[in-house]
Motif scaffolding. Sequence first.
Motif, PDB file in Angstrom:
ATOM      1  N   MET A   1     -11.876 -12.105  10.820  1.00  0.00           N
ATOM      2  CA  MET A   1     -11.071 -12.080   9.606  1.00  0.00           C
ATOM      3  C   MET A   1     -11.881 -11.507   8.443  1.00  0.00           C
ATOM      4  SD  MET A   1      -9.100 -15.180   7.617  1.00  0.00           S
ATOM      5  CE  MET A   1      -7.987 -15.488   8.995  1.00  0.00           C
ATOM      6  N   LYS A   2     -11.286 -10.531   7.750  1.00  0.00           N
ATOM      7  CA  LYS A   2     -11.931  -9.945   6.569  1.00  0.00           C
ATOM      8  C   LYS A   2     -11.313 -10.556   5.318  1.00  0.00           C
ATOM      9  CE  LYS A   2     -11.031  -5.974   8.565  1.00  0.00           C
ATOM     10  NZ  LYS A   2     -10.880  -4.547   8.903  1.00  0.00           N
ATOM     11  N   SER A   3     -12.135 -10.775   4.307  1.00  0.00           N
ATOM     12  CA  SER A   3     -11.653 -11.423   3.096  1.00  0.00           C
ATOM     13  C   SER A   3     -12.156 -10.692   1.862  1.00  0.00           C
ATOM     14  CB  SER A   3     -12.127 -12.887   3.067  1.00  0.00           C
ATOM     15  OG  SER A   3     -11.614 -13.563   1.940  1.00  0.00           O
ATOM     16  N   PHE A   4     -11.292 -10.632   0.846  1.00  0.00           N
ATOM     17  CA  PHE A   4     -11.650 -10.039  -0.440  1.00  0.00           C
ATOM     18  C   PHE A   4     -11.269 -11.022  -1.539  1.00  0.00           C
ATOM     19  CE2 PHE A   4     -10.170  -7.931  -4.295  1.00  0.00           C
ATOM     20  CZ  PHE A   4     -11.288  -7.184  -4.643  1.00  0.00           C
ATOM     21  N   ARG A   5     -12.145 -11.183  -2.524  1.00  0.00           N
ATOM     22  CA  ARG A   5     -11.853 -12.099  -3.630  1.00  0.00           C
ATOM     23  C   ARG A   5     -11.863 -11.349  -4.954  1.00  0.00           C
ATOM     24  NH1 ARG A   5     -14.608 -15.994  -7.059  1.00  0.00           N
ATOM     25  NH2 ARG A   5     -13.093 -17.635  -7.588  1.00  0.00           N
ATOM     26  N   SER A   6     -10.855 -11.623  -5.759  1.00  0.00           N
ATOM     27  CA  SER A   6     -10.754 -11.041  -7.095  1.00  0.00           C
ATOM     28  C   SER A   6     -10.683 -12.184  -8.101  1.00  0.00           C
ATOM     29  CB  SER A   6      -9.505 -10.154  -7.197  1.00  0.00           C
ATOM     30  OG  SER A   6      -9.423  -9.562  -8.472  1.00  0.00           O
ATOM     31  N   PRO A   7     -11.811 -12.582  -8.680  1.00  0.00           N
ATOM     32  CA  PRO A   7     -11.846 -13.750  -9.558  1.00  0.00           C
ATOM     33  C   PRO A   7     -10.872 -13.630 -10.731  1.00  0.00           C
ATOM     34  CG  PRO A   7     -14.067 -13.040  -9.005  1.00  0.00           C
ATOM     35  CD  PRO A   7     -13.136 -11.979  -8.500  1.00  0.00           C
ATOM     36  N   GLY A   8     -10.121 -14.699 -10.953  1.00  0.00           N
ATOM     37  CA  GLY A   8      -9.184 -14.729 -12.062  1.00  0.00           C
ATOM     38  C   GLY A   8      -7.869 -14.039 -11.811  1.00  0.00           C
ATOM     39  N   ARG A   9      -7.668 -13.527 -10.601  1.00  0.00           N
ATOM     40  CA  ARG A   9      -6.422 -12.853 -10.250  1.00  0.00           C
ATOM     41  C   ARG A   9      -5.786 -13.558  -9.051  1.00  0.00           C
ATOM     42  NH1 ARG A   9      -7.514 -11.364 -14.467  1.00  0.00           N
ATOM     43  NH2 ARG A   9      -7.469  -9.268 -15.388  1.00  0.00           N
ATOM     44  N   HIS A  10      -4.621 -14.117  -9.265  1.00  0.00           N
ATOM     45  CA  HIS A  10      -3.925 -14.897  -8.244  1.00  0.00           C
ATOM     46  C   HIS A  10      -2.890 -14.017  -7.558  1.00  0.00           C
ATOM     47  CE1 HIS A  10      -5.943 -18.312 -10.040  1.00  0.00           C
ATOM     48  NE2 HIS A  10      -5.512 -17.901 -11.220  1.00  0.00           N
ATOM     49  N   GLY A  11      -3.005 -13.876  -6.246  1.00  0.00           N
ATOM     50  CA  GLY A  11      -2.189 -12.929  -5.495  1.00  0.00           C
ATOM     51  C   GLY A  11      -0.747 -13.359  -5.347  1.00  0.00           C
ATOM     52  N   TYR A  12       0.157 -12.414  -5.594  1.00  0.00           N
ATOM     53  CA  TYR A  12       1.593 -12.655  -5.442  1.00  0.00           C
ATOM     54  C   TYR A  12       2.215 -11.854  -4.300  1.00  0.00           C
ATOM     55  CZ  TYR A  12       2.938 -15.733  -9.290  1.00  0.00           C
ATOM     56  OH  TYR A  12       3.135 -16.836 -10.086  1.00  0.00           O
ATOM     57  N   ALA A  13       1.697 -10.655  -4.027  1.00  0.00           N
ATOM     58  CA  ALA A  13       2.320  -9.811  -3.001  1.00  0.00           C
ATOM     59  C   ALA A  13       1.312  -8.804  -2.483  1.00  0.00           C
ATOM     60  CB  ALA A  13       3.531  -9.072  -3.576  1.00  0.00           C
ATOM     61  N   VAL A  14       1.439  -8.447  -1.203  1.00  0.00           N
ATOM     62  CA  VAL A  14       0.639  -7.373  -0.601  1.00  0.00           C
ATOM     63  C   VAL A  14       1.569  -6.413   0.127  1.00  0.00           C
ATOM     64  CG1 VAL A  14      -1.558  -8.583  -0.347  1.00  0.00           C
ATOM     65  CG2 VAL A  14       0.203  -8.842   1.417  1.00  0.00           C
ATOM     66  N   ASP A  15       1.171  -5.137   0.167  1.00  0.00           N
ATOM     67  CA  ASP A  15       1.938  -4.124   0.880  1.00  0.00           C
ATOM     68  C   ASP A  15       0.969  -3.119   1.470  1.00  0.00           C
ATOM     69  OD1 ASP A  15       4.464  -3.136   1.703  1.00  0.00           O
ATOM     70  OD2 ASP A  15       4.433  -1.601   0.155  1.00  0.00           O
ATOM     71  N   VAL A  16       1.039  -2.936   2.794  1.00  0.00           N
ATOM     72  CA  VAL A  16       0.178  -1.966   3.472  1.00  0.00           C
ATOM     73  C   VAL A  16       0.782  -0.570   3.297  1.00  0.00           C
ATOM     74  CG1 VAL A  16      -0.874  -1.288   5.660  1.00  0.00           C
ATOM     75  CG2 VAL A  16      -0.500  -3.710   5.161  1.00  0.00           C
ATOM     76  N   SER A  17      -0.064   0.414   3.012  1.00  0.00           N
ATOM     77  CA  SER A  17       0.400   1.779   2.822  1.00  0.00           C
ATOM     78  C   SER A  17       1.121   2.294   4.071  1.00  0.00           C
ATOM     79  CB  SER A  17      -0.782   2.704   2.505  1.00  0.00           C
ATOM     80  OG  SER A  17      -0.397   4.057   2.601  1.00  0.00           O
ATOM     81  N   PRO A  18       2.290   2.942   3.892  1.00  0.00           N
ATOM     82  CA  PRO A  18       2.960   3.543   5.053  1.00  0.00           C
ATOM     83  C   PRO A  18       2.284   4.819   5.533  1.00  0.00           C
ATOM     84  CG  PRO A  18       4.211   3.990   3.052  1.00  0.00           C
ATOM     85  CD  PRO A  18       3.071   3.085   2.655  1.00  0.00           C
ATOM     86  N   PHE A  19       1.317   5.334   4.747  1.00  0.00           N
ATOM     87  CA  PHE A  19       0.622   6.567   5.091  1.00  0.00           C
ATOM     88  C   PHE A  19      -0.804   6.337   5.585  1.00  0.00           C
ATOM     89  CE2 PHE A  19       3.756   7.735   1.844  1.00  0.00           C
ATOM     90  CZ  PHE A  19       4.395   8.790   2.448  1.00  0.00           C
ATOM     91  N   LEU A  20      -1.508   5.399   4.961  1.00  0.00           N
ATOM     92  CA  LEU A  20      -2.934   5.204   5.206  1.00  0.00           C
ATOM     93  C   LEU A  20      -3.184   3.814   5.799  1.00  0.00           C
ATOM     94  CD1 LEU A  20      -4.064   6.625   1.745  1.00  0.00           C
ATOM     95  CD2 LEU A  20      -4.058   7.847   3.930  1.00  0.00           C
ATOM     96  N   PRO A  21      -3.577   3.741   7.052  1.00  0.00           N
ATOM     97  CA  PRO A  21      -3.683   2.443   7.735  1.00  0.00           C
ATOM     98  C   PRO A  21      -4.705   1.496   7.140  1.00  0.00           C
ATOM     99  CG  PRO A  21      -4.620   4.218   9.083  1.00  0.00           C
ATOM    100  CD  PRO A  21      -3.912   4.881   7.949  1.00  0.00           C
ATOM    101  N   SER A  22      -5.665   2.012   6.383  1.00  0.00           N
ATOM    102  CA  SER A  22      -6.713   1.154   5.847  1.00  0.00           C
ATOM    103  C   SER A  22      -6.481   0.746   4.398  1.00  0.00           C
ATOM    104  CB  SER A  22      -8.074   1.852   5.957  1.00  0.00           C
ATOM    105  OG  SER A  22      -8.054   3.077   5.229  1.00  0.00           O
TER     106      SER A  22
END
Length: 314
Positions: A1-22
């Motif tokens: 599992m890979k994890s990324f943290r952005s201090p002070g920013r609370h995540g509401y939504a994610v969307d993977v690019s339909p063009f770029l898999p990464s």
Amino acid sequence: MKSFRSPGRHGYAVDVSPFLPSTVACASSQYYGIAGCGTLLVLEQSEENISVVRSFDWNDGLFDVTWSENNEHVLVTGGGDGSLQIWDTANPQGLLQVLKGHTQEVYAVDWSQTRGENLVVSGSWDHTAKVWDPEQCQVVVSLQGHEGVIYSTVWSPHMPACFASASGDGTLRVWDVKAGGCRLAIPAHKAEILSCDWCKYDQNVLVTGAVDCSLRVWDLRNVRHPLAEMISHSYAIRRVKFFPFYQTVLASCSYDFTVRFWDYSKNQPLLETLEHHSEFVCGLDFNLHVPNQVVDCSWDETVKIYTPSCLTSL
């Protein structure tokens, strides 16, 4: 599992690019979206980790994000000030246009996927859904019918000019943009519905997730009873997503800090429960380019990318 943290920013939504898999976009907000600004994070995953490629701030919370289906650099977000923002990741300034039309928070945005269409739909706390032409930067149609906050708006992947919406009024609605009205209103839950999604293999099948902790699968040809009901979450279900590689499999994330995977065709539909967050899990998506890969985000300021074991054994 890979994890990324952005201090002070609370995540509401994610969307993977339909063009770029990464490449993954994350809509986030300060102070849990109650106050402060919002940030659009454009993330890149490598084999080892996740890093920020671009970061754009907005003067209010950002609650949803959708990639363009026509341009790999363009995204749309929905904001707490009632506007939609069009961003260009190839532009250092980022912001291309601001679309104003809603009078309250925009909680849902989605870009149409059917061939020949180029439309964005938004859902708002003002009880309206609006369809936009992102090139002309104008409203195509504004649709009324819900008697509560609209939390989710999702285009049909099969039927042109058709989208579904889920609302705090407990209904799931299917809309016909060309006719300018609601085709079907389903009293899907006796509670607020926070999310809905279309099956990728059957144009008549949708799923809803609600504050009553249940997921229900619906067949539009007979809506008197759900095809299936799944109960295991202990708090409200924030987002539901159908798996793009298997017809009856889907995922849900919840205010109970978990992400769960289901196969609604089974007598025991719960496949796996993951508890890798320490706060509400609000964002969830599947990677269309990398089979079985899941991305989620949480109020605990992290984005996680992983492959659940239950999906690899299907």
